[in-house]
Design a protein around this motif. Structure first.
Motif, PDB file in Angstrom:
ATOM      1  N   ARG A  48      38.065  67.309  56.914  1.00  0.00           N
ATOM      2  CA  ARG A  48      38.366  68.144  57.811  1.00  0.00           C
ATOM      3  C   ARG A  48      39.242  69.526  57.128  1.00  0.00           C
ATOM      4  O   ARG A  48      39.365  70.381  57.734  1.00  0.00           O
ATOM      5  N   LYS A  49      39.391  69.564  55.860  1.00  0.00           N
ATOM      6  CA  LYS A  49      39.777  70.859  55.170  1.00  0.00           C
ATOM      7  C   LYS A  49      38.807  71.669  54.480  1.00  0.00           C
ATOM      8  O   LYS A  49      39.196  72.638  54.243  1.00  0.00           O
ATOM      9  N   LYS A 102      35.682  74.185  54.774  1.00  0.00           N
ATOM     10  CA  LYS A 102      35.262  75.253  55.902  1.00  0.00           C
ATOM     11  C   LYS A 102      33.898  74.909  56.219  1.00  0.00           C
ATOM     12  O   LYS A 102      33.115  74.519  55.572  1.00  0.00           O
ATOM     13  N   ARG A 152      43.011  86.154  64.956  1.00  0.00           N
ATOM     14  CA  ARG A 152      42.808  85.356  63.818  1.00  0.00           C
ATOM     15  C   ARG A 152      43.452  84.085  63.499  1.00  0.00           C
ATOM     16  O   ARG A 152      43.175  82.856  63.361  1.00  0.00           O
ATOM     17  N   ARG A 153      45.016  84.247  63.867  1.00  0.00           N
ATOM     18  CA  ARG A 153      45.527  83.105  63.791  1.00  0.00           C
ATOM     19  C   ARG A 153      45.373  81.944  64.955  1.00  0.00           C
ATOM     20  O   ARG A 153      45.322  81.035  64.741  1.00  0.00           O
ATOM     21  N   GLU A 174      42.255  80.302  63.834  1.00  0.00           N
ATOM     22  CA  GLU A 174      42.753  79.167  62.642  1.00  0.00           C
ATOM     23  C   GLU A 174      43.356  78.071  63.121  1.00  0.00           C
ATOM     24  O   GLU A 174      43.235  77.072  62.611  1.00  0.00           O
ATOM     25  N   HIS A 175      44.246  78.152  64.132  1.00  0.00           N
ATOM     26  CA  HIS A 175      44.949  77.007  64.936  1.00  0.00           C
ATOM     27  C   HIS A 175      43.939  76.065  65.534  1.00  0.00           C
ATOM     28  O   HIS A 175      43.863  74.941  65.647  1.00  0.00           O
ATOM     29  N   GLU A 181      40.574  75.840  65.383  1.00  0.00           N
ATOM     30  CA  GLU A 181      39.711  75.212  64.566  1.00  0.00           C
ATOM     31  C   GLU A 181      39.730  75.879  62.955  1.00  0.00           C
ATOM     32  O   GLU A 181      39.335  76.844  62.521  1.00  0.00           O
ATOM     33  N   PRO A 182      40.494  75.003  62.184  1.00  0.00           N
ATOM     34  CA  PRO A 182      40.874  75.500  60.663  1.00  0.00           C
ATOM     35  C   PRO A 182      39.833  75.693  59.817  1.00  0.00           C
ATOM     36  O   PRO A 182      39.983  76.351  58.757  1.00  0.00           O
ATOM     37  N   ARG A 183      38.690  74.903  60.064  1.00  0.00           N
ATOM     38  CA  ARG A 183      37.536  74.830  59.400  1.00  0.00           C
ATOM     39  C   ARG A 183      36.536  76.022  59.442  1.00  0.00           C
ATOM     40  O   ARG A 183      35.525  76.464  58.600  1.00  0.00           O
ATOM     41  N   TYR A 184      36.794  76.721  60.776  1.00  0.00           N
ATOM     42  CA  TYR A 184      35.810  77.823  61.259  1.00  0.00           C
ATOM     43  C   TYR A 184      36.399  79.424  60.377  1.00  0.00           C
ATOM     44  O   TYR A 184      37.579  79.567  60.324  1.00  0.00           O
ATOM     45  N   GLU A 185      35.691  79.862  59.621  1.00  0.00           N
ATOM     46  CA  GLU A 185      35.784  81.022  59.015  1.00  0.00           C
ATOM     47  C   GLU A 185      35.289  82.183  59.756  1.00  0.00           C
ATOM     48  O   GLU A 185      34.023  82.398  60.061  1.00  0.00           O
TER      49      GLU A 185
END
Length: 405
Positions: A77-78, A80, A115-116, A119-120, A122-126
């Motif tokens: 999950r961590k 990317k 962007r925040r 990130e909230h 889907e933290p894995r999405y860049e």
């Protein structure tokens, strides 16, 4: 914390026994110090003494264990998401739709708040760069929609088109728009904007004709399938349609605009009244102090606090809105003029003229809104004009002292 503690309590963290909330019995915690404490005795107590509570605890534990991720899942999950993964491509496509559908600036993908949010969610999405959306994501969306639309247009036997040349409000450029309307196999009205291209240079009839013929060719639509093209009443547009040898009709809304300007707003008395009204509204627009005083007067008179509306001289309906706002605030303006100075004042005749002008313009504004509706058709236009014609004739028979069209 274990769910068993929903049924027990302790006096302190160092207590060697826990008290049962159901029977109040004290149950050993499995040792003489905190390092040896466990919940085995507590669970056994529930199983042997309180079967219902034990079943509740077991069910809750089962749900919790199903939700508990493994160590490998936690590390995964961590990580990317690769940009070429299905998940990442789906998110990128939805962001492109968000930009296109809501007219968002491309810079939104660089904004801190957006962007925040991503990130909230889907933290894995860049999040890709703005350049990526400009060069790849949005063109891909355009090509997808164009292909879908091209397939829909292939079997349509006849089209109605709308075209117009209009200027952008954010940059010095002209755009030529081209919208298609057709009836599908279920006899439902469909419409789609095929193009809105930059139209540089002189707006001659030849250049308009060439541009529209180019649009038709790019979509594979031959002239026999052109039922009619709706255009404004400018001579270059009329000539362009005639040179193309296609049927065309003038826009009802544009015709109404010409009628209003030439029949009413060109009269000297109306022009003078509008100019005076414009000065009064401008006084409050440019003076916060003046507006605050007017606002206090509105409150004292138990009126709704509203701002006066400034008109745009090239938009006749905005002149109507300005007149209506001034007429609505007539009492407040009269009180204001008694205590403070205004750049201009309206005479009694001008107040009457403004009331009559607003009364005449109101049906035109309503009809303009009706025929400007995206789903409007000739079935809406013809009855509306016919109804207005008969109502206007009846009103004229009752009032022969005012303006006719």
């Amino acid at each position: 914390m274990s769910g068993v503690w929903n049924y027990f309590k302790i006096e302190s963290e160092d207590s060697v026994k826990a008290r049962c909330n159901v029977c109040k019995a004290e149950v050993p915690r499995g040792g003489k110090n905190r390092a040896m404490f466990n919940t085995t005795n507590l669970i056994r107590h529930l199983r042997s003494k309180h079967l219902q509570q034990h079943e509740e605890y077991t069910a809750a534990t089962r749900v919790t264990s199903l939700k508990q991720p493994t160590l490998s899942e936690t590390f995964k999950r961590k990580e990317k998401l690769p940009q070429n993964s299905d998940k990442a491509q789906q998110i990128t496509a939805k962001i492109a739709e968000f930009i296109a559908l809501d007219d968002q600036p491309l810079s939104v993908v660089e904004n801190v708040g957006f962007r925040r949010l991503m990130e909230h969610l889907e933290p894995r999405y860049e999040l890709p760069s703005r350049h990526y959306f400009t060069e790849k994501a949005l063109p891909a969306l355009h090509n997808k929609l164009r292909g879908h639309l091209q397939a829909l247009l292939t079997d349509v036997p006849a089209f109605g088109f709308t075209t117009d040349i209009w200027s952008s409000s954010v940059c010095p450029m002209s755009l030529l728009s081209f919208t298609a309307q057709w009836i599908d196999s279920q006899f439902n009205l469909q419409h789609a904007t095929l193009q809105a291209q930059n139209f540089r240079g002189s707006h001659t009839a030849d250049r308009v004709r060439e541009a529209i013929e180019g649009m038709l060719n790019s979509w594979g639509i031959d002239k026999p399938r052109v039922h009619v093209i709706l255009r404004d009443n400018a001579r270059n547009m009329v000539k362009a349609m005639d040179d193309m040898e296609v049927k065309s009709v003038g826009c009802v809304a544009h015709t109404l605009q010409l009628a209003v300007h030439e029949g009413l707003l060109s009269q000297r008395s109306v022009i003078d009244a509008l100019a005076t009204a414009r000065k009064i509204v401008g006084h409050f627009k440019h003076s916060p102090l003046a507006y605050s005083r007017l606002e206090d007067i509105q409150k004292d008179l138990k009126m709704d606090v509203k701002r006066l509306q400034q008109d745009v001289q090239v938009r006749w309906n905005s002149s109507l809105y300005m007149l209506q706002s001034i007429l609505e605030q007539k009492r407040a303006l009269s009180v204001y003029a008694a205590d403070y100075s205004l750049p201009a004042t309206l005479t009694a005749n001008q107040w009457t003229l403004m009331e009559k002008t607003a009364e005449v313009l109101a049906p035109f504004e309503e009809l303009t809104r009706d025929v400007s509706n995206p789903t409007a058709s000739a079935a809406d236009v013809i009855p509306a004009i016919t109804d207005y014609y008969y109502n206007n004739n009846n009103n004229n028979n009752n009032n022969n002292n005012f303006l006719y069209f």
